[in-house]
Design an enzyme around this catalytic site. Sequence first.
Site, mmCIF file in Angstrom:
data_model
loop_
_atom_site.group_PDB
_atom_site.id
_atom_site.type_symbol
_atom_site.label_atom_id
_atom_site.label_comp_id
_atom_site.label_asym_id
_atom_site.label_seq_id
_atom_site.Cartn_x
_atom_site.Cartn_y
_atom_site.Cartn_z
ATOM 1 N N GLY A 1 -20.776 9.133 -66.385
ATOM 2 C CA GLY A 1 -20.927 10.461 -65.782
ATOM 3 C C GLY A 1 -21.160 11.550 -66.813
ATOM 4 N N CYS A 2 -20.424 11.476 -67.912
ATOM 5 C CA CYS A 2 -20.557 12.497 -68.957
ATOM 6 C C CYS A 2 -21.916 12.404 -69.643
ATOM 7 C CB CYS A 2 -19.424 12.362 -69.975
ATOM 8 S SG CYS A 2 -17.789 12.672 -69.242
ATOM 9 N N THR A 3 -22.400 11.193 -69.816
ATOM 10 C CA THR A 3 -23.715 11.004 -70.429
ATOM 11 C C THR A 3 -24.806 11.543 -69.505
ATOM 12 O OG1 THR A 3 -22.909 9.058 -71.621
ATOM 13 C CG2 THR A 3 -25.299 9.291 -71.399
#
Length: 169
Positions: A43-45
Amino acid sequence: MACGDLAPVFSLPDADMEDFSLAGERGRHHVVLYFYPRDNTPGCTLQAADFSDHEADFARHDCIIVGVSPDDCLKHAEFRDQHGLSIRLLSDSDTEVSRLYQVWQEKEVDGVKKMGVARTTFVIDKQGVVRHVLRDVAPRGHAAAVYKLVKELETDNANGNHQEQRGYA
């Protein structure tokens, strides 16, 4: 931290260990300040890559994008380089700024309670006022939703509109 509040100023090091000061952006840029749990998670990527892909669009509206997580500067540099990210990633290793923005919260993961960063985005105008707060953010499509809010900032400034949203993009 709510809409209409003056955004608390802070200074944090980025992936290149250069200090970023929010106060230095007042009068110069709108700021998309987004907090995320940690580097190199799916998700962060996705979120960082999406913001990087649209950074030029934001810049056309005098807006910069800054991501903050508890990861250290070296991990941010590896994350940035591995995924070709162009946005600034700031290290809040002591979680002081995350606490200041009230995004350091207790979370339950697999039945275990622990402290962590709640994925949250703040849209701050050139005067340093928090114009939008997006909580419980889903990474997919988030950059596009935030871009729409940034495009509307000039109109909203004239009308005094502020919004807090939960689970929005």
